[in-house]
Design a protein around this motif. Structure first.
Motif, mmCIF file in Angstrom:
data_model
loop_
_atom_site.group_PDB
_atom_site.id
_atom_site.type_symbol
_atom_site.label_atom_id
_atom_site.label_comp_id
_atom_site.label_asym_id
_atom_site.label_seq_id
_atom_site.Cartn_x
_atom_site.Cartn_y
_atom_site.Cartn_z
ATOM 1 N N GLY A 1 78.079 23.429 20.718
ATOM 2 C CA GLY A 1 76.645 23.596 20.451
ATOM 3 C C GLY A 1 76.387 24.048 19.027
ATOM 4 O O GLY A 1 75.461 23.562 18.358
ATOM 5 N N LEU A 2 77.219 24.963 18.527
ATOM 6 C CA LEU A 2 77.071 25.422 17.152
ATOM 7 C C LEU A 2 77.366 24.301 16.168
ATOM 8 O O LEU A 2 76.660 24.142 15.165
ATOM 9 N N ALA A 3 78.387 23.498 16.443
ATOM 10 C CA ALA A 3 78.717 22.375 15.553
ATOM 11 C C ALA A 3 77.562 21.377 15.471
ATOM 12 O O ALA A 3 77.268 20.843 14.401
ATOM 13 N N ALA A 4 76.906 21.135 16.585
ATOM 14 C CA ALA A 4 75.745 20.234 16.579
ATOM 15 C C ALA A 4 74.621 20.814 15.718
ATOM 16 O O ALA A 4 73.986 20.088 14.942
ATOM 17 N N GLN A 5 74.383 22.119 15.823
ATOM 18 C CA GLN A 5 73.351 22.759 15.006
ATOM 19 C C GLN A 5 73.732 22.751 13.530
ATOM 20 O O GLN A 5 72.873 22.603 12.665
ATOM 21 N N VAL A 6 75.022 22.911 13.242
ATOM 22 C CA VAL A 6 75.492 22.861 11.857
ATOM 23 C C VAL A 6 75.200 21.493 11.251
ATOM 24 O O VAL A 6 74.712 21.397 10.117
ATOM 25 N N GLN A 7 75.458 20.445 12.006
ATOM 26 C CA GLN A 7 75.187 19.093 11.501
ATOM 27 C C GLN A 7 73.688 18.899 11.249
ATOM 28 O O GLN A 7 73.289 18.274 10.257
ATOM 29 N N LEU A 8 72.853 19.443 12.137
ATOM 30 C CA LEU A 8 71.400 19.335 11.947
ATOM 31 C C LEU A 8 70.943 20.091 10.711
ATOM 32 O O LEU A 8 70.097 19.607 9.950
ATOM 33 N N HIS A 9 71.481 21.287 10.511
ATOM 34 C CA HIS A 9 71.083 22.071 9.340
ATOM 35 C C HIS A 9 71.565 21.418 8.045
ATOM 36 O O HIS A 9 70.861 21.462 7.031
ATOM 37 N N ALA A 10 72.743 20.824 8.067
ATOM 38 C CA ALA A 10 73.230 20.121 6.882
ATOM 39 C C ALA A 10 72.312 18.939 6.546
ATOM 40 O O ALA A 10 71.973 18.717 5.380
ATOM 41 N N ALA A 11 71.886 18.206 7.562
ATOM 42 C CA ALA A 11 70.974 17.076 7.342
ATOM 43 C C ALA A 11 69.607 17.563 6.862
ATOM 44 O O ALA A 11 68.996 16.950 5.983
ATOM 45 N N GLN A 12 69.141 18.670 7.427
ATOM 46 C CA GLN A 12 67.851 19.215 7.011
ATOM 47 C C GLN A 12 67.895 19.651 5.542
ATOM 48 O O GLN A 12 66.956 19.383 4.786
ATOM 49 N N ALA A 13 68.964 20.297 5.130
ATOM 50 C CA ALA A 13 69.089 20.722 3.731
ATOM 51 C C ALA A 13 69.164 19.504 2.809
ATOM 52 O O ALA A 13 68.574 19.493 1.730
ATOM 53 N N ARG A 14 69.874 18.476 3.249
ATOM 54 C CA ARG A 14 70.032 17.270 2.448
ATOM 55 C C ARG A 14 68.688 16.562 2.237
ATOM 56 O O ARG A 14 68.396 16.086 1.150
ATOM 57 N N HIS A 15 67.858 16.544 3.271
ATOM 58 C CA HIS A 15 66.603 15.795 3.190
ATOM 59 C C HIS A 15 65.421 16.620 2.684
ATOM 60 O O HIS A 15 64.495 16.072 2.114
ATOM 61 N N SER A 16 65.458 17.932 2.888
ATOM 62 C CA SER A 16 64.313 18.747 2.476
ATOM 63 C C SER A 16 64.499 19.390 1.114
ATOM 64 O O SER A 16 63.535 19.855 0.512
ATOM 65 N N GLY A 17 65.732 19.464 0.643
ATOM 66 C CA GLY A 17 65.983 20.110 -0.644
ATOM 67 C C GLY A 17 66.100 21.618 -0.554
ATOM 68 O O GLY A 17 66.219 22.285 -1.576
ATOM 69 N N GLN A 18 66.078 22.171 0.629
ATOM 70 C CA GLN A 18 66.205 23.617 0.810
ATOM 71 C C GLN A 18 67.664 24.039 0.801
ATOM 72 O O GLN A 18 68.558 23.246 1.077
ATOM 73 N N LEU A 19 67.876 25.318 0.516
ATOM 74 C CA LEU A 19 69.202 25.906 0.667
ATOM 75 C C LEU A 19 69.232 26.624 2.009
ATOM 76 O O LEU A 19 68.436 27.534 2.259
ATOM 77 N N LEU A 20 70.145 26.204 2.870
ATOM 78 C CA LEU A 20 70.312 26.804 4.185
ATOM 79 C C LEU A 20 71.733 27.317 4.288
ATOM 80 O O LEU A 20 72.612 26.914 3.526
ATOM 81 N N GLY A 21 71.972 28.206 5.244
ATOM 82 C CA GLY A 21 73.317 28.748 5.372
ATOM 83 C C GLY A 21 73.657 29.136 6.796
ATOM 84 O O GLY A 21 72.806 29.166 7.684
ATOM 85 N N LEU A 22 74.931 29.444 6.991
ATOM 86 C CA LEU A 22 75.456 29.926 8.268
ATOM 87 C C LEU A 22 76.244 31.190 7.975
ATOM 88 O O LEU A 22 77.126 31.205 7.111
ATOM 89 N N ARG A 23 75.910 32.275 8.666
ATOM 90 C CA ARG A 23 76.621 33.534 8.486
ATOM 91 C C ARG A 23 76.939 34.155 9.840
ATOM 92 O O ARG A 23 76.419 33.731 10.867
ATOM 93 N N TRP A 24 77.789 35.146 9.816
ATOM 94 C CA TRP A 24 78.199 35.883 11.010
ATOM 95 C C TRP A 24 77.550 37.259 10.936
ATOM 96 O O TRP A 24 77.685 37.973 9.937
ATOM 97 N N ASN A 25 76.827 37.658 11.994
ATOM 98 C CA ASN A 25 76.162 38.952 11.957
ATOM 99 C C ASN A 25 76.956 40.055 12.655
ATOM 100 O O ASN A 25 76.462 41.157 12.850
ATOM 101 N N GLY A 26 78.175 39.757 13.051
ATOM 102 C CA GLY A 26 79.014 40.746 13.728
ATOM 103 C C GLY A 26 79.109 40.513 15.220
ATOM 104 O O GLY A 26 80.065 40.936 15.858
ATOM 105 N N ARG A 27 78.110 39.831 15.791
ATOM 106 C CA ARG A 27 78.106 39.523 17.222
ATOM 107 C C ARG A 27 78.068 38.031 17.499
ATOM 108 O O ARG A 27 78.606 37.555 18.483
ATOM 109 N N GLN A 28 77.383 37.295 16.632
ATOM 110 C CA GLN A 28 77.206 35.859 16.828
ATOM 111 C C GLN A 28 76.823 35.214 15.500
ATOM 112 O O GLN A 28 76.418 35.908 14.571
ATOM 113 N N PRO A 29 76.944 33.899 15.411
ATOM 114 C CA PRO A 29 76.531 33.232 14.174
ATOM 115 C C PRO A 29 75.011 33.133 14.103
ATOM 116 O O PRO A 29 74.330 33.163 15.129
ATOM 117 N N GLU A 30 74.518 33.041 12.881
ATOM 118 C CA GLU A 30 73.083 32.826 12.714
ATOM 119 C C GLU A 30 72.847 31.958 11.490
ATOM 120 O O GLU A 30 73.593 32.013 10.523
#
Length: 144
Positions: free
Chosen positions: A43-72
């Motif tokens: 599920g996280l890998a699918a969201q990662v692919q969506l965020h990568a596509a969103q950054a590519r098409h919108s021009g925004q900088l997006l990221g993935l980080r670990w908050n100590g309990r789960q990714p965000e």
């Protein structure tokens, strides 16, 4: 005396049905612990692919980080990383990232591609390595 020896076809089918149900349940039960971690990573890998596509098409900088309990997922707003509302439905507590928690994401999605190190996810029965290929695709390798 006209007694029948053996089992009828119906009796054999009922026994096979019961054996099939019990074996199916036992396989699902034995595989349940590991599949929760793999389902969460899928599920996280699918969201990662969506965020990568969103950054590519919108021009925004997006990221993935670990908050100590789960990714965000985060996005850069006015020189500050702000968390997006995405939350995994049920993140297994035993599934952990092998990278430190922090405010700056180690994975950054840009319009030009993905800036990321190799990531490693660990759970008691295994681990999974993530890295990005030159064409931007996420490559995952499961390690027992």
């Amino acid at each position: 005396m006209n007694g029948s020896r053996g089992f009828s076809l119906l009796e054999l089918l009922v026994v096979l049905l019961i054996v099939g149900l019990l074996s199916g349940l036992s396989v699902a039960w034995l595989n349940a612990g590991r599949s929760a971690a793999l389902q969460a990573l899928d599920g996280l890998a699918a969201q990662v692919q969506l965020h990568a596509a969103q950054a590519r098409h919108s021009g925004q900088l997006l990221g993935l980080r670990w908050n100590g309990r789960q990714p965000e997922f985060v996005r850069l707003e006015q020189q500050r990383w702000v968390a997006d509302p995405w939350r995994p439905v049920a993140w297994p507590t035993e599934l952990r990232a092998d990278w430190p928690a922090g405010t700056v994401p180690p994975v950054i999605f840009t319009p030009d591609g993905v800036v990321a190190p190799r990531l490693k996810w660990q759970w008691p029965d295994g681990q999974q390595h993530w890295h990005w290929l030159s064409d931007g695709r996420l490559a995952r390798a499961e390690v027992p």
